[in-house]
Write a protein that holds these residues in place. Structure first.
Motif, PDB file in Angstrom:
ATOM      1  N   LYS A 118       0.825  -1.213   0.000  1.00  0.00           N
ATOM      2  CA  LYS A 118       0.000   0.000   0.000  1.00  0.00           C
ATOM      3  C   LYS A 118       0.858   1.262   0.000  1.00  0.00           C
ATOM      4  O   LYS A 118       0.642   2.181  -0.795  1.00  0.00           O
ATOM      5  CB  LYS A 118      -0.946   0.011   1.203  1.00  0.00           C
ATOM      6  N   GLU A 119       1.822   1.313   0.903  1.00  0.00           N
ATOM      7  CA  GLU A 119       2.664   2.508   0.967  1.00  0.00           C
ATOM      8  C   GLU A 119       3.525   2.629  -0.285  1.00  0.00           C
ATOM      9  O   GLU A 119       3.765   3.744  -0.786  1.00  0.00           O
ATOM     10  CB  GLU A 119       3.541   2.470   2.213  1.00  0.00           C
ATOM     11  N   ALA A 120       3.985   1.505  -0.809  1.00  0.00           N
ATOM     12  CA  ALA A 120       4.780   1.532  -2.042  1.00  0.00           C
ATOM     13  C   ALA A 120       3.963   2.126  -3.178  1.00  0.00           C
ATOM     14  O   ALA A 120       4.482   2.916  -3.983  1.00  0.00           O
ATOM     15  CB  ALA A 120       5.249   0.131  -2.398  1.00  0.00           C
ATOM     16  N   MET A 121       2.682   1.801  -3.236  1.00  0.00           N
ATOM     17  CA  MET A 121       1.832   2.313  -4.311  1.00  0.00           C
ATOM     18  C   MET A 121       1.376   3.740  -4.043  1.00  0.00           C
ATOM     19  O   MET A 121       1.198   4.518  -4.987  1.00  0.00           O
ATOM     20  CB  MET A 121       0.617   1.390  -4.498  1.00  0.00           C
ATOM     21  N   ARG A 122       1.190   4.106  -2.783  1.00  0.00           N
ATOM     22  CA  ARG A 122       0.838   5.499  -2.476  1.00  0.00           C
ATOM     23  C   ARG A 122       1.942   6.449  -2.917  1.00  0.00           C
ATOM     24  O   ARG A 122       1.685   7.557  -3.371  1.00  0.00           O
ATOM     25  CB  ARG A 122       0.604   5.663  -0.971  1.00  0.00           C
ATOM     26  N   ASP A 179       4.205   5.731  -5.260  1.00  0.00           N
ATOM     27  CA  ASP A 179       4.601   5.498  -6.650  1.00  0.00           C
ATOM     28  C   ASP A 179       3.366   5.132  -7.469  1.00  0.00           C
ATOM     29  O   ASP A 179       2.979   3.962  -7.550  1.00  0.00           O
ATOM     30  CB  ASP A 179       5.634   4.374  -6.736  1.00  0.00           C
ATOM     31  N   PRO A 180       2.721   6.123  -8.090  1.00  0.00           N
ATOM     32  CA  PRO A 180       1.508   5.834  -8.872  1.00  0.00           C
ATOM     33  C   PRO A 180       1.753   4.911 -10.059  1.00  0.00           C
ATOM     34  O   PRO A 180       0.824   4.260 -10.530  1.00  0.00           O
ATOM     35  CB  PRO A 180       1.049   7.224  -9.333  1.00  0.00           C
ATOM     36  N   HIS A 181       2.985   4.836 -10.546  1.00  0.00           N
ATOM     37  CA  HIS A 181       3.292   3.923 -11.651  1.00  0.00           C
ATOM     38  C   HIS A 181       3.201   2.473 -11.191  1.00  0.00           C
ATOM     39  O   HIS A 181       2.680   1.616 -11.915  1.00  0.00           O
ATOM     40  CB  HIS A 181       4.677   4.220 -12.214  1.00  0.00           C
ATOM     41  N   LEU A 182       3.678   2.196  -9.983  1.00  0.00           N
ATOM     42  CA  LEU A 182       3.543   0.852  -9.427  1.00  0.00           C
ATOM     43  C   LEU A 182       2.073   0.536  -9.162  1.00  0.00           C
ATOM     44  O   LEU A 182       1.627  -0.613  -9.367  1.00  0.00           O
ATOM     45  CB  LEU A 182       4.354   0.721  -8.143  1.00  0.00           C
ATOM     46  N   ALA A 183       1.308   1.528  -8.748  1.00  0.00           N
ATOM     47  CA  ALA A 183      -0.115   1.320  -8.481  1.00  0.00           C
ATOM     48  C   ALA A 183      -0.867   0.831  -9.716  1.00  0.00           C
ATOM     49  O   ALA A 183      -1.862   0.110  -9.605  1.00  0.00           O
ATOM     50  CB  ALA A 183      -0.747   2.613  -7.956  1.00  0.00           C
ATOM     51  N   GLU A 184      -0.381   1.203 -10.893  1.00  0.00           N
ATOM     52  CA  GLU A 184      -1.007   0.731 -12.130  1.00  0.00           C
ATOM     53  C   GLU A 184      -0.858  -0.780 -12.303  1.00  0.00           C
ATOM     54  O   GLU A 184      -1.563  -1.402 -13.100  1.00  0.00           O
ATOM     55  CB  GLU A 184      -0.393   1.440 -13.341  1.00  0.00           C
ATOM     56  N   GLY A 185       0.061  -1.381 -11.545  1.00  0.00           N
ATOM     57  CA  GLY A 185       0.276  -2.818 -11.645  1.00  0.00           C
ATOM     58  C   GLY A 185      -0.716  -3.651 -10.864  1.00  0.00           C
ATOM     59  O   GLY A 185      -0.828  -4.860 -11.086  1.00  0.00           O
ATOM     60  N   LEU A 186      -1.471  -3.031  -9.953  1.00  0.00           N
ATOM     61  CA  LEU A 186      -2.423  -3.800  -9.148  1.00  0.00           C
ATOM     62  C   LEU A 186      -3.602  -4.230 -10.011  1.00  0.00           C
ATOM     63  O   LEU A 186      -4.330  -3.399 -10.543  1.00  0.00           O
ATOM     64  CB  LEU A 186      -2.905  -2.963  -7.959  1.00  0.00           C
ATOM     65  N   ASN A 187      -3.791  -5.536 -10.135  1.00  0.00           N
ATOM     66  CA  ASN A 187      -4.876  -6.078 -10.966  1.00  0.00           C
ATOM     67  C   ASN A 187      -6.000  -6.704 -10.153  1.00  0.00           C
ATOM     68  O   ASN A 187      -7.164  -6.638 -10.539  1.00  0.00           O
ATOM     69  CB  ASN A 187      -4.328  -7.124 -11.937  1.00  0.00           C
ATOM     70  N   LYS A 209     -13.029  -2.160  -8.815  1.00  0.00           N
ATOM     71  CA  LYS A 209     -12.684  -1.497  -7.558  1.00  0.00           C
ATOM     72  C   LYS A 209     -11.482  -0.603  -7.830  1.00  0.00           C
ATOM     73  O   LYS A 209     -10.361  -1.084  -7.979  1.00  0.00           O
ATOM     74  CB  LYS A 209     -12.330  -2.530  -6.480  1.00  0.00           C
ATOM     75  N   PRO A 210     -11.662   0.704  -7.938  1.00  0.00           N
ATOM     76  CA  PRO A 210     -10.536   1.590  -8.276  1.00  0.00           C
ATOM     77  C   PRO A 210      -9.414   1.510  -7.257  1.00  0.00           C
ATOM     78  O   PRO A 210      -9.659   1.459  -6.032  1.00  0.00           O
ATOM     79  CB  PRO A 210     -11.172   2.981  -8.277  1.00  0.00           C
ATOM     80  N   VAL A 211      -8.188   1.471  -7.751  1.00  0.00           N
ATOM     81  CA  VAL A 211      -7.024   1.405  -6.873  1.00  0.00           C
ATOM     82  C   VAL A 211      -6.985   2.596  -5.920  1.00  0.00           C
ATOM     83  O   VAL A 211      -6.618   2.465  -4.742  1.00  0.00           O
ATOM     84  CB  VAL A 211      -5.727   1.327  -7.705  1.00  0.00           C
ATOM     85  N   ALA A 212      -7.373   3.767  -6.411  1.00  0.00           N
ATOM     86  CA  ALA A 212      -7.354   4.973  -5.577  1.00  0.00           C
ATOM     87  C   ALA A 212      -8.184   4.807  -4.314  1.00  0.00           C
ATOM     88  O   ALA A 212      -7.808   5.313  -3.236  1.00  0.00           O
ATOM     89  CB  ALA A 212      -7.845   6.174  -6.385  1.00  0.00           C
TER      90      ALA A 212
END
Length: 371
Positions: A330-334, A336-344, A364-367
Motif C-alpha cells: 500500500k505505501e509503495a503504491m501510495r 509510486d503511482p506507476h507501481l499502483a497501475e500494476g495492481l490487478n 474497484k478503483p485502486v485509488a
C-alpha cells in the motif's frame, strides 16, 4: 518480509523470478528470501549460489506458498499454484488476465493481492517491466519465423535475406511498438524486405526515420492490411493494448489469399493473440497449420533464452520488489503511482479497468484502496 521464489512449471519455462544477485539485494535490505530448490537451474544458477547470496533453499513450492508474504515469479501462476495462494499474500509476476477468465476467477477467489508486471507504467507512459521481454520476443519472432519458413518445418522454403539474384522474403510487422521495432530490426539486419504497419502517424514517422531505406512503413487500415497479408512470407503480430485482450486483426478469410507455407508469428498471444486463428502453443509443439499457413504462437517465447531474459527482467522488476518489501504494497503504491497501475486484483476484487471491462467484473478503483 519473507519472499518466496518458486520454480516455474509452465511448459519449457526456464526463467526464474529472482537471480542470486536479486536475492542478495533483498537480503541486504533485511528481508528473508526462500528459493525453491532447483528454481535457478534454467539460467545456470545453482542452489549453492543462492545460499551464498543469503537465501534459504526449500524443497517443493508448498512451504513457499504457505509461509511467504510475497511470491515473486515470472509467468502467471498455473492452476496448481493458484490453489496454494492465500488471502493477504502478495503475488508479483506477469499475469495477462484479460484473455484468461479461469486465472482471474481463481485469483479473485484466493483473496491474493496480485501485481502484474505488464501493467506497471513508467514516467514516459511506457511499460518498463514489459519492455525487456518485448525486446526479447520481438527479436526471437524473426528467428522463429525464419525457422518456420524452412520447408522441413512446413514453410515455403524461403530464406529471409535471399541471395544474389533471388529476392528476399517479405516480412510484415503489424505494430510499431517495442516488439515490432525489435522484430523489424532483426528482419532488416537479415536483409529481408520489411514493412512496418501501425495506425499511429507518430510511430510510423519514428520508425521510418530510424530505418530509413532498410524498412518501409505503411498505415494500418483494413485495405492496406489485407493487401500486405496477401503479399507476405512472414507476418509478425506485435499489437498491444495494455492490460486488455489483443484485437483480432488478421481474420481467417485473409489466410485464403496467402501463399501456402507462409508463416504467422503471434507475439500478442499472451493477450489472446491478434490473429483470429491463433491459439497458444508451447516450445515442445510450437507450430500448427490452418489453411496451409504455419502458425507459431508460443506464449512464453523469452523462456527459451532464459538467462538473457531473466537478467533483463530482474533489472526492471527488482526495484519495485524492494519497494514493496521495504514499505508494504500500500505505501509503495501510495508513493509510486506507476507501481499502483500494476495492481490487478486485491482481496477478491478486480482493480484494473481493462480486465474488469473485458471479463465483466465490477471495478474497484485502486485509488479507493489506497485512500
Amino acid at each position: 518480509m519473507r519472499i518466496g521464489c518458486p520454480r516455474e512449471i509452465k511448459n519449457r519455462e526456464y526463467r526464474v523470478g529472482l537471480t542470486p544477485e536479486s536475492a542478495k539485494e533483498l537480503v541486504t535490505h533485511g528481508h528473508e528470501v526462500w528459493i525453491e530448490s532447483g528454481a535457478g537451474l534454467g539460467i545456470g544458477a545453482s542452489d549453492s549460489e543462492y545460499i551464498a547470496a543469503g537465501a534459504t533453499i526449500k524443497d517443493g513450492p508448498e512451504l513457499l506458498f504457505a509461509e511467504c508474504e510475497m511470491i515473486v515469479k515470472v509467468k502467471e501462476p498455473q492452476a496448481g499454484e493458484r490453489a496454494m495462494l492465500r488471502e493477504g499474500q502478495i503475488l508479483y509476476t506477469y499475469l495477462h488476465l484479460a484473455p484468461d477468465p479461469e486465472q482471474t476467477a481463481d485469483l479473485v477467489q484466493s483473496g491474493v493481492t496480485a501485481i502484474a508486471y505488464e501493467t506497471v507504467t513508467g514516467r514516459g507512459g511506457g511499460l518498463p517491466l514489459l519492455k525487456p521481454m518485448s525486446q526479447v520476443a520481438g527479436r526471437m519472432s524473426i528467428q522463429a519465423g525464419a525457422t518456420a519458413l524452412e520447408k522441413a518445418h512446413g514453410g515455403r522454403g524461403v530464406l529471409l535475406g535471399g541471395v544474389p539474384g533471388v529476392m528476399p522474403g517479405k516480412v510484415i510487422v503489424i505494430g510499431g511498438g517495442v516488439v515490432g521495432f525489435n522484430a523489424a530490426q532483426m528482419a532488416a539486419g537479415l536483409g529481408a524486405d520489411v514493412t512496418i504497419m501501425d495506425r499511429d502517424p507518430e510511430v510510423l514517422e519514428r520508425v521510418g526515420t530510424h530505418f530509413e531505406a532498410r524498412a518501409k512503413t505503411r498505415f494500418s487500415n483494413q485495405a492496406n492490411l489485407e493487401e500486405a497479408v496477401c503479399e507476405a512470407d512472414l507476418i509478425i503480430g506485435a499489437v498491444l493494448i495494455p492490460g486488455a485482450a489483443a484485437p483480432k486483426l488478421v481474420t481467417r478469410d485473409m489466410l485464403k489469399c496467402m501463399k501456402p507455407g507462409s508463416v504467422l508469428v503471434d507475439v500478442a498471444i499472451d493477450q489472446g493473440g491478434c490473429f483470429e486463428t491463433s491459439h497458444a502453443t508451447t516450445h515442445d509443439d510450437p507450430t500448427y497449420l490452418i489453411d496451409e499457413i504455419v502458425h507459431y504462437c508460443v506464449a512464453n517465447m523469452p523462456g527459451a533464452v532464459s538467462r538473457t531474459s531473466t537478467y533483463a527482467l530482474n533489472n526492471v522488476t527488482l526495484p519495485h520488489a524492494l519497494r514493496i518489501a521495504d514499505l508494504g504494497w500500500k505505501e509503495a503504491m501510495r508513493t509510486d503511482p506507476h507501481l499502483a497501475e500494476g495492481l490487478n486484483v486485491h482481496a477478491g476484487q478486480v482493480t484494473y479497468p481493462a480486465v474488469a471491462a473485458e471479463l465483466g467484473y465490477e471495478l474497484k478503483p485502486v485509488a479507493e484502496l489506497l485512500a
